[in-house]
Design an enzyme around this catalytic site. Structure first.
Site, mmCIF file in Angstrom:
data_model
loop_
_atom_site.group_PDB
_atom_site.id
_atom_site.type_symbol
_atom_site.label_atom_id
_atom_site.label_comp_id
_atom_site.label_asym_id
_atom_site.label_seq_id
_atom_site.Cartn_x
_atom_site.Cartn_y
_atom_site.Cartn_z
ATOM 1 N N HIS A 289 87.724 32.955 64.772
ATOM 2 C CA HIS A 289 86.456 33.307 65.215
ATOM 3 C C HIS A 289 86.085 32.580 66.471
ATOM 4 O O HIS A 289 85.840 31.630 66.839
ATOM 5 C CB HIS A 289 85.355 33.083 64.148
ATOM 6 C CG HIS A 289 83.792 33.449 64.483
ATOM 7 N ND1 HIS A 289 83.576 34.837 64.235
ATOM 8 C CD2 HIS A 289 83.084 33.024 65.033
ATOM 9 C CE1 HIS A 289 82.597 34.814 64.805
ATOM 10 N NE2 HIS A 289 81.995 33.772 65.338
ATOM 11 N N CYS B 154 85.643 38.626 60.764
ATOM 12 C CA CYS B 154 86.226 37.739 59.773
ATOM 13 C C CYS B 154 86.423 38.165 58.322
ATOM 14 O O CYS B 154 87.291 37.935 57.925
ATOM 15 C CB CYS B 154 85.366 36.330 60.043
ATOM 16 S SG CYS B 154 85.468 35.110 61.428
ATOM 17 N N GLY C 200 76.678 44.878 76.007
ATOM 18 C CA GLY C 200 76.375 45.934 74.847
ATOM 19 C C GLY C 200 77.487 45.360 73.462
ATOM 20 O O GLY C 200 77.878 46.039 72.702
ATOM 21 N N ASN D 125 83.259 44.406 75.721
ATOM 22 C CA ASN D 125 81.836 44.264 75.773
ATOM 23 C C ASN D 125 81.653 42.514 75.595
ATOM 24 O O ASN D 125 81.953 42.118 74.546
ATOM 25 C CB ASN D 125 81.070 44.813 74.802
ATOM 26 C CG ASN D 125 81.436 46.474 75.064
ATOM 27 O OD1 ASN D 125 81.478 46.849 75.976
ATOM 28 N ND2 ASN D 125 81.336 47.174 74.006
ATOM 29 N N HIS E 279 82.373 38.723 67.437
ATOM 30 C CA HIS E 279 83.716 38.115 67.344
ATOM 31 C C HIS E 279 84.593 38.739 68.399
ATOM 32 O O HIS E 279 84.590 39.925 68.328
ATOM 33 C CB HIS E 279 84.013 38.431 65.924
ATOM 34 C CG HIS E 279 85.593 37.943 65.643
ATOM 35 N ND1 HIS E 279 85.687 37.565 64.343
ATOM 36 C CD2 HIS E 279 86.577 38.059 66.150
ATOM 37 C CE1 HIS E 279 87.011 36.904 64.246
ATOM 38 N NE2 HIS E 279 87.646 37.533 65.305
ATOM 39 N N HIS F 68 86.457 40.981 70.541
ATOM 40 C CA HIS F 68 87.345 42.041 70.505
ATOM 41 C C HIS F 68 87.614 43.096 71.474
ATOM 42 O O HIS F 68 86.760 43.068 72.737
ATOM 43 C CB HIS F 68 86.981 42.930 69.262
ATOM 44 C CG HIS F 68 85.318 43.545 69.492
ATOM 45 N ND1 HIS F 68 84.214 42.640 69.298
ATOM 46 C CD2 HIS F 68 84.982 44.499 70.058
ATOM 47 C CE1 HIS F 68 83.542 43.240 69.630
ATOM 48 N NE2 HIS F 68 83.665 44.480 70.025
ATOM 49 N N ASP G 106 88.816 51.665 64.528
ATOM 50 C CA ASP G 106 87.290 51.582 64.764
ATOM 51 C C ASP G 106 86.684 52.444 63.767
ATOM 52 O O ASP G 106 87.128 53.745 63.627
ATOM 53 C CB ASP G 106 86.839 51.867 66.209
ATOM 54 C CG ASP G 106 85.225 51.112 66.499
ATOM 55 O OD1 ASP G 106 85.099 50.407 67.131
ATOM 56 O OD2 ASP G 106 84.267 51.866 65.799
ATOM 57 N N CYS H 167 80.357 36.888 59.599
ATOM 58 C CA CYS H 167 80.942 37.793 60.552
ATOM 59 C C CYS H 167 81.709 38.980 59.995
ATOM 60 O O CYS H 167 82.702 38.864 59.221
ATOM 61 C CB CYS H 167 81.832 37.027 61.462
ATOM 62 S SG CYS H 167 82.827 37.796 62.669
HETATM 63 P P1 5GP Z 1 81.020 46.300 70.381
HETATM 64 O O1 5GP Z 1 79.899 47.188 70.380
HETATM 65 O O2 5GP Z 1 80.526 44.827 69.491
HETATM 66 O O3 5GP Z 1 82.032 46.040 71.411
HETATM 67 O O4 5GP Z 1 82.025 46.981 69.448
HETATM 68 C C1 5GP Z 1 82.028 46.790 67.833
HETATM 69 C C2 5GP Z 1 82.885 47.945 67.128
HETATM 70 O O5 5GP Z 1 83.087 47.646 66.141
HETATM 71 C C3 5GP Z 1 82.015 49.101 67.433
HETATM 72 O O6 5GP Z 1 82.768 50.126 67.991
HETATM 73 C C4 5GP Z 1 82.033 49.694 65.835
HETATM 74 O O7 5GP Z 1 82.204 51.076 65.572
HETATM 75 C C5 5GP Z 1 83.086 48.874 65.353
HETATM 76 N N1 5GP Z 1 82.834 48.205 63.655
HETATM 77 C C6 5GP Z 1 81.585 47.787 63.356
HETATM 78 N N2 5GP Z 1 81.878 47.423 62.066
HETATM 79 C C7 5GP Z 1 82.803 47.966 61.606
HETATM 80 C C8 5GP Z 1 83.611 47.731 60.198
HETATM 81 O O8 5GP Z 1 83.057 47.299 59.332
HETATM 82 N N3 5GP Z 1 84.893 48.446 60.360
HETATM 83 C C9 5GP Z 1 85.618 48.899 61.428
HETATM 84 N N4 5GP Z 1 86.667 49.433 61.575
HETATM 85 N N5 5GP Z 1 84.729 48.643 62.677
HETATM 86 C C10 5GP Z 1 83.634 48.339 62.888
HETATM 87 ZN ZN ZN Z 2 84.164 36.374 63.264
#
Ligand code: 5GP
Ligand code: ZN
Length: 114
Positions: A46, A7, A93, A87, A98, A100, A30, A4
């Site tokens: 998690h 995580c 989406g 989301n 995990h 957030h 982000d 993850c």
């Molecule tokens: P989701 O689409 O799952 O709601 O959003 C996941 C978010 O996590 C996305 O906006 C993406 O840019 C961000 N994200 C994905 N991987 C990483 C990472 O390794 N570091 C950071 N800081 N953000 C991440």
């Molecule tokens: Zn996790």
């Protein structure tokens, strides 16, 4: 959860730009910001999706909401306002499984679903 991404950010295996942290939650910028301010707020535990936030874990929910307020103050978007987005699963989406919250602000956000 070694596979993850979030995580791995909690454990420090993947670096992040930390905005706020408590025993229960972590907030970081982000990596692909969709607004001038785009912060991700996560429980350190998690929990895959919003649907996995069970009654016993509702204190994590409190901690996440308090963290959103702190992030808003730290990023100076508490006065003008901001948007939070969760989301959930595939059709919502959700890419990272995990739980957030996205905290978006720093400009007038468009009136569309994120
Ligand atoms: P989701 O689409 O799952 O709601 O959003 C996941 C978010 O996590 C996305 O906006 C993406 O840019 C961000 N994200 C994905 N991987 C990483 C990472 O390794 N570091 C950071 N800081 N953000 C991440
Ligand atoms: Zn996790």
């Amino acid at each position: 959860m070694d596979d993850c991404i979030f995580c791995r950010i909690v454990s420090g295996q993947i670096p992040s730009s930390k905005v706020y942290e408590t025993d229960q939650v972590l907030a970081f910028d982000d990596i692909h910001p969709m607004a001038p301010v785009h912060v991700i707020v996560i429980p350190k535990t998690h929990i895959p999706t919003l649907m996995d936030l069970t009654a016993e874990r509702m204190n994590d929910c409190d901690a996440l909401m308090r963290a959103v307020q702190e992030v808003a103050k730290i990023k100076k978007i508490d006065q003008k306002g901001f948007r939070t987005v969760i989301n959930c699963k595939e059709e919502g989406g959700q890419v990272v499984l995990h739980l957030h919250l996205h905290v978006l602000g720093g400009e007038r956000l468009r009136d569309e679903l994120n």
